[in-house]
Design a protein around this motif. Structure first.
Motif, PDB file in Angstrom:
ATOM      1  N   HIS A 189       0.929  -1.196  -0.166  1.00 51.94           N
ATOM      2  CA  HIS A 189      -0.075   0.042   0.041  1.00 51.94           C
ATOM      3  C   HIS A 189       1.029   1.248  -0.079  1.00 51.94           C
ATOM      4  O   HIS A 189       0.594   2.366  -0.690  1.00 51.94           O
ATOM      5  CB  HIS A 189      -0.795   0.240   1.152  1.00 51.94           C
ATOM      6  CG  HIS A 189      -1.654   1.305   1.233  1.00 51.94           C
ATOM      7  ND1 HIS A 189      -2.551   1.573   0.442  1.00 51.94           N
ATOM      8  CD2 HIS A 189      -1.822   2.134   2.463  1.00 51.94           C
ATOM      9  CE1 HIS A 189      -3.236   2.814   0.690  1.00 51.94           C
ATOM     10  NE2 HIS A 189      -2.881   3.013   1.718  1.00 51.94           N
ATOM     11  N   GLU A 190       1.813   1.121   0.798  1.00 48.12           N
ATOM     12  CA  GLU A 190       2.846   2.366   0.696  1.00 48.12           C
ATOM     13  C   GLU A 190       3.613   2.453  -0.620  1.00 48.12           C
ATOM     14  O   GLU A 190       3.967   3.513  -1.078  1.00 48.12           O
ATOM     15  CB  GLU A 190       4.030   2.241   1.796  1.00 48.12           C
ATOM     16  CG  GLU A 190       3.565   2.245   3.153  1.00 48.12           C
ATOM     17  CD  GLU A 190       4.469   2.245   4.308  1.00 48.12           C
ATOM     18  OE1 GLU A 190       5.492   1.810   4.068  1.00 48.12           O
ATOM     19  OE2 GLU A 190       4.134   2.174   5.497  1.00 48.12           O
ATOM     20  N   LEU A 192       2.294   1.495  -3.478  1.00 47.27           N
ATOM     21  CA  LEU A 192       1.222   1.640  -4.552  1.00 47.27           C
ATOM     22  C   LEU A 192       0.069   2.169  -3.764  1.00 47.27           C
ATOM     23  O   LEU A 192      -1.044   1.735  -3.666  1.00 47.27           O
ATOM     24  CB  LEU A 192       0.654   0.344  -5.205  1.00 47.27           C
ATOM     25  CG  LEU A 192       2.018  -0.446  -5.900  1.00 47.27           C
ATOM     26  CD1 LEU A 192       1.330  -1.739  -6.401  1.00 47.27           C
ATOM     27  CD2 LEU A 192       2.486   0.318  -7.201  1.00 47.27           C
ATOM     28  N   PRO A 193       0.309   3.786  -3.325  1.00 42.75           N
ATOM     29  CA  PRO A 193      -0.696   4.070  -2.495  1.00 42.75           C
ATOM     30  C   PRO A 193      -2.188   4.400  -3.181  1.00 42.75           C
ATOM     31  O   PRO A 193      -3.090   4.497  -2.437  1.00 42.75           O
ATOM     32  CB  PRO A 193      -0.267   5.683  -2.248  1.00 42.75           C
ATOM     33  CG  PRO A 193       0.978   5.701  -3.243  1.00 42.75           C
ATOM     34  CD  PRO A 193       1.175   4.507  -3.738  1.00 42.75           C
ATOM     35  N   ARG A 194      -2.213   4.317  -4.356  1.00 39.89           N
ATOM     36  CA  ARG A 194      -3.519   4.608  -5.051  1.00 39.89           C
ATOM     37  C   ARG A 194      -4.430   3.112  -4.827  1.00 39.89           C
ATOM     38  O   ARG A 194      -5.741   3.163  -5.089  1.00 39.89           O
ATOM     39  CB  ARG A 194      -3.258   4.409  -6.734  1.00 39.89           C
ATOM     40  CG  ARG A 194      -2.900   6.046  -6.948  1.00 39.89           C
ATOM     41  CD  ARG A 194      -2.551   6.092  -8.545  1.00 39.89           C
ATOM     42  NE  ARG A 194      -1.910   7.626  -8.885  1.00 39.89           N
ATOM     43  CZ  ARG A 194      -2.077   7.882 -10.085  1.00 39.89           C
ATOM     44  NH1 ARG A 194      -2.322   7.267 -11.034  1.00 39.89           N
ATOM     45  NH2 ARG A 194      -1.426   9.013 -10.168  1.00 39.89           N
ATOM     46  N   ILE A 195      -3.872   1.978  -4.591  1.00 41.71           N
ATOM     47  CA  ILE A 195      -4.475   0.669  -4.175  1.00 41.71           C
ATOM     48  C   ILE A 195      -5.001   0.761  -2.804  1.00 41.71           C
ATOM     49  O   ILE A 195      -3.895   0.893  -1.888  1.00 41.71           O
ATOM     50  CB  ILE A 195      -3.865  -0.503  -4.664  1.00 41.71           C
ATOM     51  CG1 ILE A 195      -3.438  -0.395  -6.177  1.00 41.71           C
ATOM     52  CG2 ILE A 195      -4.542  -1.763  -4.344  1.00 41.71           C
ATOM     53  CD1 ILE A 195      -2.603  -1.561  -6.667  1.00 41.71           C
ATOM     54  N   PRO A 196      -6.102   0.875  -2.451  1.00 44.71           N
ATOM     55  CA  PRO A 196      -6.390   0.762  -1.167  1.00 44.71           C
ATOM     56  C   PRO A 196      -5.952  -0.687  -0.178  1.00 44.71           C
ATOM     57  O   PRO A 196      -5.848  -1.618  -0.856  1.00 44.71           O
ATOM     58  CB  PRO A 196      -7.870   0.598  -1.054  1.00 44.71           C
ATOM     59  CG  PRO A 196      -8.592   0.988  -2.331  1.00 44.71           C
ATOM     60  CD  PRO A 196      -7.289   0.452  -3.410  1.00 44.71           C
ATOM     61  N   TYR A 197      -5.525  -0.260   1.088  1.00 39.94           N
ATOM     62  CA  TYR A 197      -4.845  -1.401   1.620  1.00 39.94           C
ATOM     63  C   TYR A 197      -5.893  -2.655   1.717  1.00 39.94           C
ATOM     64  O   TYR A 197      -5.207  -4.005   1.748  1.00 39.94           O
ATOM     65  CB  TYR A 197      -4.864  -1.032   3.212  1.00 39.94           C
ATOM     66  CG  TYR A 197      -4.297  -1.966   4.198  1.00 39.94           C
ATOM     67  CD1 TYR A 197      -3.056  -2.662   4.014  1.00 39.94           C
ATOM     68  CD2 TYR A 197      -5.360  -2.406   5.129  1.00 39.94           C
ATOM     69  CE1 TYR A 197      -2.695  -3.753   4.904  1.00 39.94           C
ATOM     70  CE2 TYR A 197      -5.086  -3.595   5.999  1.00 39.94           C
ATOM     71  CZ  TYR A 197      -3.835  -4.019   5.858  1.00 39.94           C
ATOM     72  OH  TYR A 197      -3.436  -5.147   6.885  1.00 39.94           O
TER      73      TYR A 197
END
Length: 311
Positions: A189-190, A192-197
């Motif tokens: 997630h860090e 690829l921040p656009r993908i929600p955790y």
């Protein structure tokens, strides 16, 4: 079909718990982990006071000749070192959830937690070693650790022993599964921040569920070359963290990791020309051919000027 249904329920539960990684200390640390330790103690003391054999089993040829090295290589399957590299972030997150924000204090608390966890792992593995050695004498020929523990639990406690062992397996695997889904999910997630955790965590939970259905023996066959490839890199990364500060610059890390990875990957997976060549390195026959490349990387990196860190 039952295995598929069980795996779906298991990983669904792990996924929902992993959605709140900052709460793992409350949910796992206070309930499931102490329960797991108690159950392992029950199994150990059962062997201690009612041994199923008068002596330890005869070690295999590999353990008889090189017990330490064989134990290290087989210990790759536990993945404890790999998990430790990832779980540090989850531990720090839980420490901050208690209101501790000072980075130095978070770091010290994480280190203390690591020492305590290491001591407990040493104790638990010592107990399991005793249990396994007795089981090897009473029921030789077990193909996996699960077979070994299943035999001794049934021999000590009958049908109740199977329930005890099932509880140990479920709790141990659930704790590890939740921790891994949480830390891997946070990392990506860090990255690829656009993908929600939650989406990332759901992906890894689903992938793990699918892989789990090939069975323990199949998972070991699938994971062994992968672990042999990445474990030396993890070991070198941890060792480098203990270097004196002046030596801990980018060139040292990059070269040590790169040289180690080339050898360990080539040793784990057949690469024409490269693999046969690297297998001629000292200690390669014992599974430790990566030691010399790591030492060479450390030497060259230490000699390079520290300005290469910005390259």
């Amino acid at each position: 079909m039952r295995q598929l249904i069980y795996s779906i329920v298991f990983f669904a539960a792990a996924f929902f718990v992993a959605l709140h990684p900052e709460k793992l200390t409350s949910w796992l640390g206070r309930i499931l982990c102490p329960t797991l330790i108690v159950l392992i103690f029950v199994l150990f003391f059962g062997c201690l006071f009612h041994p199923v054999a008068e002596h330890y089993g005869v070690p295999t040829a590999a353990y008889a000749s090189l017990p330490g090295l064989t134990g290290i290589l087989n210990g790759y399957q536990t993945m404890d070192t790999l998990a430790a590299l990832n779980f540090g972030a989850v531990i720090a997150l839980n420490i901050r959830d208690y209101g501790i924000e000072d980075e130095q204090q978070v770091r010290r608390s994480t280190i203390r937690a690591g020492w305590i966890a290491g001591a407990m792992l040493l104790l638990i593995y010592a107990m399991l070693t005793h249990v396994g050695a007795l089981s090897g004498a009473a029921w030789p020929g077990g193909s996996t650790g699960a077979d070994t523990l299943s035999n001794i639990a049934r021999g000590l406690f009958g049908p109740v022993g199977q329930v005890l062992l099932a509880a140990i397996f479920v709790i141990a695997c659930f704790n590890t599964c939740v921790g891994l889904i949480a830390c891997v999910g946070q990392y990506f997630h860090e990255l690829l921040p656009r993908i929600p955790y939650p989406a990332i965590a759901a992906f890894f939970a689903a992938a793990s569920m699918i892989i789990s259905n090939i069975g323990l023996a199949g998972i070991i066959r699938l994971s062994t070359p992968v672990l042999n490839a990445i474990y030396p890199v993890a070991i070198v990364l941890i060792v480098l963290s203990f270097l004196p500060k002046p030596e801990k610059h980018g060139a040292v890390y990059r070269l040590c990791i790169a040289f180690t990875a080339v050898q360990s990957i080539a040793a784990a997976f057949p690469i024409p020309v490269v693999s046969p060549l690297l297998r001629t390195l000292p200690l390669s026959a014992l599974g430790f051919g990566w030691l010399m490349p790591a030492a060479v990387g450390l030497l060259i990196g230490s000699l390079l000027p520290k300005k290469t860190e910005k390259a």
